[in-house]
Design an enzyme around this catalytic site. Structure first.
Site, mmCIF file in Angstrom:
data_model
loop_
_atom_site.group_PDB
_atom_site.id
_atom_site.type_symbol
_atom_site.label_atom_id
_atom_site.label_comp_id
_atom_site.label_asym_id
_atom_site.label_seq_id
_atom_site.Cartn_x
_atom_site.Cartn_y
_atom_site.Cartn_z
ATOM 1 C CG HIS A 2 19.553 -1.961 -0.732
ATOM 2 N ND1 HIS A 2 18.368 -2.236 -0.074
ATOM 3 C CD2 HIS A 2 20.207 -1.083 0.049
ATOM 4 C CE1 HIS A 2 18.308 -1.540 1.052
ATOM 5 N NE2 HIS A 2 19.414 -0.827 1.153
ATOM 6 C CG PHE A 4 15.018 -4.609 -6.956
ATOM 7 C CD1 PHE A 4 14.922 -4.924 -8.309
ATOM 8 C CD2 PHE A 4 14.280 -3.527 -6.461
ATOM 9 C CE1 PHE A 4 14.103 -4.181 -9.157
ATOM 10 C CE2 PHE A 4 13.456 -2.785 -7.305
ATOM 11 C CZ PHE A 4 13.367 -3.112 -8.656
ATOM 12 C CD1 TRP A 5 15.277 -1.264 -3.512
ATOM 13 C CD2 TRP A 5 15.125 0.088 -5.294
ATOM 14 N NE1 TRP A 5 13.949 -0.987 -3.718
ATOM 15 C CE2 TRP A 5 13.820 -0.159 -4.800
ATOM 16 C CE3 TRP A 5 15.256 0.908 -6.418
ATOM 17 C CZ2 TRP A 5 12.672 0.381 -5.387
ATOM 18 C CZ3 TRP A 5 14.116 1.455 -7.003
ATOM 19 C CH2 TRP A 5 12.847 1.190 -6.491
ATOM 20 C CB VAL A 140 3.683 -8.611 -0.982
ATOM 21 C CG1 VAL A 140 3.776 -10.131 -0.895
ATOM 22 C CG2 VAL A 140 4.234 -8.105 -2.317
ATOM 23 C CB SER A 146 10.754 -12.665 2.810
ATOM 24 O OG SER A 146 10.517 -11.696 3.805
ATOM 25 C CE LYS A 147 6.015 -17.233 -0.296
ATOM 26 N NZ LYS A 147 6.857 -18.396 0.094
ATOM 27 C CG LEU A 149 5.283 -11.501 -5.536
ATOM 28 C CD1 LEU A 149 5.770 -12.582 -6.491
ATOM 29 C CD2 LEU A 149 4.171 -12.061 -4.633
ATOM 30 C CB ALA A 150 8.506 -6.117 -3.479
ATOM 31 C CG LEU A 388 -2.731 10.809 -1.917
ATOM 32 C CD1 LEU A 388 -3.776 10.339 -2.899
ATOM 33 C CD2 LEU A 388 -3.260 11.915 -1.018
HETATM 34 S S1 MYA Z 1 5.513 2.360 0.191
HETATM 35 C C1 MYA Z 1 4.456 1.237 1.046
HETATM 36 C C2 MYA Z 1 4.984 -0.163 0.921
HETATM 37 N N1 MYA Z 1 4.064 -1.113 1.473
HETATM 38 C C3 MYA Z 1 4.123 -1.600 2.714
HETATM 39 O O1 MYA Z 1 4.998 -1.254 3.487
HETATM 40 C C4 MYA Z 1 3.010 -2.564 3.105
HETATM 41 C C5 MYA Z 1 3.487 -3.707 3.969
HETATM 42 N N2 MYA Z 1 4.609 -4.389 3.346
HETATM 43 C C6 MYA Z 1 4.512 -5.171 2.226
HETATM 44 O O2 MYA Z 1 3.467 -5.338 1.629
HETATM 45 C C7 MYA Z 1 5.818 -5.791 1.742
HETATM 46 O O3 MYA Z 1 6.743 -5.827 2.803
HETATM 47 C C8 MYA Z 1 6.427 -5.032 0.543
HETATM 48 C C9 MYA Z 1 7.793 -5.644 0.181
HETATM 49 C C10 MYA Z 1 5.513 -5.184 -0.682
HETATM 50 C C11 MYA Z 1 6.658 -3.567 0.836
HETATM 51 N N3 MYA Z 1 9.497 0.310 -1.614
HETATM 52 O O4 MYA Z 1 9.246 -9.040 -2.190
HETATM 53 P P1 MYA Z 1 10.387 -8.830 -1.258
HETATM 54 C C12 MYA Z 1 12.520 -3.841 -1.451
HETATM 55 C C13 MYA Z 1 10.419 -0.133 -2.497
HETATM 56 O O5 MYA Z 1 11.137 -10.047 -0.905
HETATM 57 P P2 MYA Z 1 8.494 -8.086 0.786
HETATM 58 C C14 MYA Z 1 4.868 2.369 -1.422
HETATM 59 O O6 MYA Z 1 3.823 1.875 -1.695
HETATM 60 C C15 MYA Z 1 13.582 -4.317 -0.503
HETATM 61 O O7 MYA Z 1 14.472 -3.254 -0.235
HETATM 62 N N4 MYA Z 1 11.147 -1.245 -2.327
HETATM 63 O O8 MYA Z 1 9.931 -8.071 0.081
HETATM 64 C C16 MYA Z 1 5.748 3.001 -2.499
HETATM 65 C C17 MYA Z 1 14.206 -5.445 -1.302
HETATM 66 O O9 MYA Z 1 15.039 -4.926 -2.335
HETATM 67 P P3 MYA Z 1 16.642 -4.920 -2.091
HETATM 68 C C18 MYA Z 1 10.921 -1.960 -1.209
HETATM 69 O O10 MYA Z 1 8.681 -7.585 2.149
HETATM 70 C C19 MYA Z 1 6.384 1.891 -3.305
HETATM 71 C C20 MYA Z 1 12.997 -6.052 -1.990
HETATM 72 O O11 MYA Z 1 11.974 -5.024 -2.008
HETATM 73 C C21 MYA Z 1 9.977 -1.561 -0.258
HETATM 74 O O12 MYA Z 1 7.801 -9.390 0.601
HETATM 75 C C22 MYA Z 1 7.419 2.370 -4.276
HETATM 76 C C23 MYA Z 1 12.459 -7.256 -1.232
HETATM 77 O O13 MYA Z 1 11.365 -7.757 -1.927
HETATM 78 C C24 MYA Z 1 9.265 -0.379 -0.488
HETATM 79 N N5 MYA Z 1 8.347 0.083 0.367
HETATM 80 O O14 MYA Z 1 7.656 -7.000 -0.048
HETATM 81 C C25 MYA Z 1 8.027 1.237 -5.057
HETATM 82 N N6 MYA Z 1 9.966 -2.477 0.735
HETATM 83 O O15 MYA Z 1 17.079 -6.340 -2.010
HETATM 84 C C26 MYA Z 1 9.166 1.678 -5.959
HETATM 85 C C27 MYA Z 1 10.881 -3.392 0.419
HETATM 86 O O16 MYA Z 1 17.236 -4.180 -3.278
HETATM 87 C C28 MYA Z 1 8.680 2.365 -7.187
HETATM 88 N N7 MYA Z 1 11.460 -3.089 -0.750
HETATM 89 O O17 MYA Z 1 16.858 -4.170 -0.808
HETATM 90 C C29 MYA Z 1 9.831 2.716 -8.099
HETATM 91 C C30 MYA Z 1 9.393 3.462 -9.348
HETATM 92 C C31 MYA Z 1 8.740 2.526 -10.374
HETATM 93 C C32 MYA Z 1 8.193 3.252 -11.592
HETATM 94 C C33 MYA Z 1 9.288 3.823 -12.475
HETATM 95 C C34 MYA Z 1 8.684 4.497 -13.757
HETATM 96 C C35 MYA Z 1 9.721 5.069 -14.578
HETATM 97 O O1 JJ1 Z 2 1.627 7.125 13.778
HETATM 98 C C1 JJ1 Z 2 2.800 6.965 14.048
HETATM 99 N N1 JJ1 Z 2 3.236 6.865 15.291
HETATM 100 C C2 JJ1 Z 2 2.375 7.106 16.424
HETATM 101 C C3 JJ1 Z 2 1.941 5.839 17.092
HETATM 102 C C4 JJ1 Z 2 3.077 5.089 17.717
HETATM 103 C C5 JJ1 Z 2 2.633 3.772 18.253
HETATM 104 C C6 JJ1 Z 2 3.806 2.952 18.641
HETATM 105 N N2 JJ1 Z 2 4.704 2.661 17.570
HETATM 106 C C7 JJ1 Z 2 3.096 8.075 17.354
HETATM 107 N N3 JJ1 Z 2 2.382 8.530 18.357
HETATM 108 C C8 JJ1 Z 2 2.844 9.542 19.267
HETATM 109 C C9 JJ1 Z 2 1.920 10.727 19.193
HETATM 110 C C10 JJ1 Z 2 2.174 11.768 20.267
HETATM 111 C C11 JJ1 Z 2 0.959 12.678 20.396
HETATM 112 C C12 JJ1 Z 2 1.191 13.754 21.419
HETATM 113 C C13 JJ1 Z 2 2.440 14.524 21.126
HETATM 114 C C14 JJ1 Z 2 3.656 13.620 20.967
HETATM 115 C C15 JJ1 Z 2 3.421 12.566 19.932
HETATM 116 O O2 JJ1 Z 2 4.232 8.423 17.140
HETATM 117 C C16 JJ1 Z 2 3.844 6.869 12.950
HETATM 118 C C17 JJ1 Z 2 4.287 8.224 12.498
HETATM 119 O O3 JJ1 Z 2 4.834 8.918 13.522
HETATM 120 N N4 JJ1 Z 2 3.282 6.161 11.833
HETATM 121 C C18 JJ1 Z 2 3.823 5.042 11.348
HETATM 122 O O4 JJ1 Z 2 4.836 4.551 11.824
HETATM 123 C C19 JJ1 Z 2 3.144 4.465 10.157
HETATM 124 C C20 JJ1 Z 2 4.095 4.219 9.042
HETATM 125 C C21 JJ1 Z 2 4.855 5.441 8.588
HETATM 126 C C22 JJ1 Z 2 5.620 5.188 7.302
HETATM 127 C C23 JJ1 Z 2 4.688 5.273 6.160
HETATM 128 C C24 JJ1 Z 2 5.073 4.692 4.857
HETATM 129 C C25 JJ1 Z 2 4.043 5.123 3.893
HETATM 130 C C26 JJ1 Z 2 4.059 4.573 2.543
HETATM 131 C C27 JJ1 Z 2 3.604 5.588 1.602
HETATM 132 O O5 JJ1 Z 2 3.330 5.250 0.350
#
Ligand code: MYA
Ligand code: JJ1
Length: 388
Positions: A2, A4-5, A140, A146-147, A149-150, A388
Site C-alpha cells: 500500500h 500510499f496508505w 474518480v 488507477s492514475k 488521483l485518489a 451514509l
Molecule cells: S469509500 C467509496 C469509494 N468510492 C468508490 O468505491 C467509487 C468507485 N471507485 C472509484 O471512484 C475509485 O476506484 C477510487 C480510487 C476513487 C475509490 N478509500 O487513484 P488510484 C487507495 C481509500 O490509483 P482509483 C469512500 O468514499 C488504494 O488502496 N483509499 O485508484 C470513503 C491505493 O492506495 P495504496 C482507497 O481506483 C473514502 C490508491 O487509493 C480507496 O483510480 C475515504 C490508488 O489510487 C478507498 N475507497 O481511485 C478516503 N480505494 O497504494 C480516505 C482505493 O496505498 C479518507 N484506495 O493501496 C482518509 C481521511 C482523510 C481526512 C483526514 C483528516 C484528518
Molecule cells: O447489495 C449487495 N449485494 C446484494 C446483491 C448481489 C448482486 C451480486 N453481486 C446481495 N443480495 C442478496 C440478497 C438476499 C436477499 C434474500 C436473503 C439472502 C440475501 O447480496 C452488497 C451488500 O451485500 N452491496 C454491495 O456490494 C455494494 C457495495 C458495498 C460496499 C460499500 C462501500 C461504501 C462506501 C461508503 O462510503
C-alpha cells in the site's frame, strides 16, 4: 503493498499485535500556520474546484459523476444512486465547511471528473469525544482510474481538515485498507421479492417457488405498536435524550446534540425517515427507529432501472421490543414501496436480523479512523456509528 496508505498515520497491518502502542492519536497536531497553505499539485490537465452544493447546477454535476461512476457491487450489477436531495443533506450538517466539498475538473472543458467530501462530526471513542471529519463520496471517473488521483484527493481533503484544526477522520469502504476498526456484514430483508429475483439481486431459494417466496416475505398491512408515529420537530429534545443515552454504551459512536438530531434524524422526504413511539398514557417518547433512502441503479436490465433500498440508520428501543419496532419499520418501508431493507450488523442489529428474515449479502463494509489508534479491533456490535 500500500504505497500510499503506508505513509499515512493509520494503524498499519505490521503493528496489529503490538500491545506497546498506546490508544489515541498517532500524530500530534501541529500549529495551523505550519499546515501547507497551497493545494497539492494535480496532473497538469486538471484543476481543483470547491463544489457549491447549494447551487443546483453544481449539485447536478456531482450527482451525475456519482450516478455514473460511484460504488458498485462485486459483479457490477448495481450502482449506488444517491439522489440530489440526499447529497445536499449529507454534505450540509451543522457547522459544515463549504471548502471540504472538493471537486477535480478538466481544465480545458471544466468537466467534473472527481470528487471527495468531508463533513465535521463529534465522535466519541471510549470516553473521549474527538472532533473529526467524516469523509465520503470519494469518486474518480471510470476513465481516470488507477492514475494515483485518489491519494492526491485524500491528501487535499486532509490538508483542508487540518486548516480547521481537526486531526482525525472516520470513513468506510468496501475495500480492505490499513486497518479496519471493524468489519461489518450487510444484511438484506426482501420487501418486493419478485422484483429482487427478476433483477438478480436475490435468487429463488432451494426448493422454493415464487409464490412460496412471496408468502415468506409477506408483511402485515399495518403496524402493531400503539402510539407509533412519524418524528416531528417538537420531538427533537426527547429523541436527542433517548439517542444519547442509547449510544453511550458503544465503544465508538457519534456525540449527537439537538442540532445534529434535527439535521440527521428529522424526516426529509425520500432522504431520511424516522418514527417514534409516544406512550398513549404518559406521552413519553420510549422508542425510536429510522432509515435512509439510497436507491441503486440496476445496470443493464431491460425491465427495471432502479432498486429502491432503505438502510437502517439509528434505532432505540426502551419499551417496545426491538423485534416489533423493526418489524413495524419494515411494514412502513413496504407501504412506501421500498424493494429491500438493508442493515449492517452494528449496535443491537444482530438480535433482530435472522428473526425478521434478513439474509447476509455478498458485501462487507470496513470502518476506519484516520490518525487514531484503536488497540483492539472492535466487534460490529460495539460500533454505534452509521455512515451514509
Ligand atoms: S469509500 C467509496 C469509494 N468510492 C468508490 O468505491 C467509487 C468507485 N471507485 C472509484 O471512484 C475509485 O476506484 C477510487 C480510487 C476513487 C475509490 N478509500 O487513484 P488510484 C487507495 C481509500 O490509483 P482509483 C469512500 O468514499 C488504494 O488502496 N483509499 O485508484 C470513503 C491505493 O492506495 P495504496 C482507497 O481506483 C473514502 C490508491 O487509493 C480507496 O483510480 C475515504 C490508488 O489510487 C478507498 N475507497 O481511485 C478516503 N480505494 O497504494 C480516505 C482505493 O496505498 C479518507 N484506495 O493501496 C482518509 C481521511 C482523510 C481526512 C483526514 C483528516 C484528518
Ligand atoms: O447489495 C449487495 N449485494 C446484494 C446483491 C448481489 C448482486 C451480486 N453481486 C446481495 N443480495 C442478496 C440478497 C438476499 C436477499 C434474500 C436473503 C439472502 C440475501 O447480496 C452488497 C451488500 O451485500 N452491496 C454491495 O456490494 C455494494 C457495495 C458495498 C460496499 C460499500 C462501500 C461504501 C462506501 C461508503 O462510503
Amino acid at each position: 503493498r500500500h504505497a500510499f496508505w503506508e505513509t499515512q498515520p493509520v494503524g498499519q497491518f505490521k503493528d496489529l499485535g503490538d500491545k506497546s502502542l498506546p490508544e489515541g492519536p498517532i500524530e500530534l497536531p501541529i500549529p495551523i500556520s505550519e499546515v501547507k497553505q497551497e493545494p497539492y499539485n494535480l496532473p497538469n490537465l486538471y484543476e481543483w474546484t470547491t463544489c457549491d452544493i447549494d447551487s443546483e447546477e453544481t449539485r447536478t454535476e456531482v450527482y451525475n459523476l456519482l450516478t455514473n461512476n460511484y460504488v458498485e457491487d462485486d459483479e457490477n450489477m448495481f450502482r449506488f444512486n444517491y439522489s440530489k436531495e440526499f447529497i445536499r443533506w449529507a454534505l450540509r450538517p451543522p457547522g459544515y465547511f463549504r471548502n471540504w466539498h472538493i471537486g477535480v475538473r478538466v481544465k480545458a472543458s471544466k468537466k467534473l471528473v472527481a470528487f471527495i467530501s468531508g463533513v465535521p462530526a463529534r465522535i466519541r471513542v471510549r470516553d473521549e469525544v474527538v472532533k473529526m471529519a467524516e469523509v465520503n463520496f470519494l469518486c474518480v471517473h471510470k476513465k481516470l482510474r488507477s492514475k494515483r488521483l485518489a491519494p492526491v484527493m485524500i491528501k487535499e481533503v486532509t490538508r483542508r481538515v487540518h486548516l480547521e484544526n481537526m486531526w482525525q477522520a472516520a470513513y468506510t469502504a468496501g475495500v480492505v485498507l490499513p486497518t479496519p476498526v471493524t468489519t461489518c456484514q450487510y444484511w438484506h430483508r426482501s420487501l418486493n421479492p419478485k422484483k429482487l429475483i427478476d433483477v438478480q439481486f436475490s435468487r429463488l431459494g432451494a426448493r422454493m417457488t415464487m409464490s412460496r417466496t412471496i408468502k415468506l416475505y409477506k408483511l402485515p398491512g399495518s403496524t402493531a405498536t400503539p402510539g407509533m408515529r412519524k418524528m416531528e420537530l417538537r420531538d427533537v429534545p426527547a429523541v436527542t435524550r433517548l439517542l444519547r443515552n442509547y449510544l453511550s454504551q458503544f465503544v465508538v459512536a457519534p456525540d449527537f446534540d439537538e442540532d445534529d438530531v434535527e439535521h440527521w434524524l428529522l424526516p426529509t422526504e425520500n432522504v431520511v425517515d424516522s418514527f417514534l413511539v409516544e406512550s398513549p398514557e404518559t406521552h413519553e417518547i420510549t422508542d425510536f427507529c429510522s432509515f435512509y433512502t439510497l436507491p441503486s441503479t440496476i445496470l443493464g436490465n431491460p425491465n427495471y432501472s432502479t432498486l429502491k433500498a432503505a438502510y437502517s440508520f439509528y434505532n432505540v428501543s426502551t419499551r417496545t421490543p426491538l423485534l416489533q419496532l423493526i418489524n413495524d419499520m419494515l411494514i412502513l418501508a413496504k407501504q412506501k414501496d421500498y424493494d429491500v431493507f438493508n442493515a449492517l450488523d452494528v449496535m443491537h442489529n444482530e438480535t433482530f436480523l435472522k428473526e425478521l428474515k434478513f439474509g447476509p449479502g455478498d458485501g462487507q463494509l470496513h470502518y476506519y479512523v484516520y490518525n487514531y489508534r484503536i488497540r483492539h479491533a472492535l466487534k460490529p456490535s460495539e460500533l454505534g456509528l452509521v455512515l451514509l
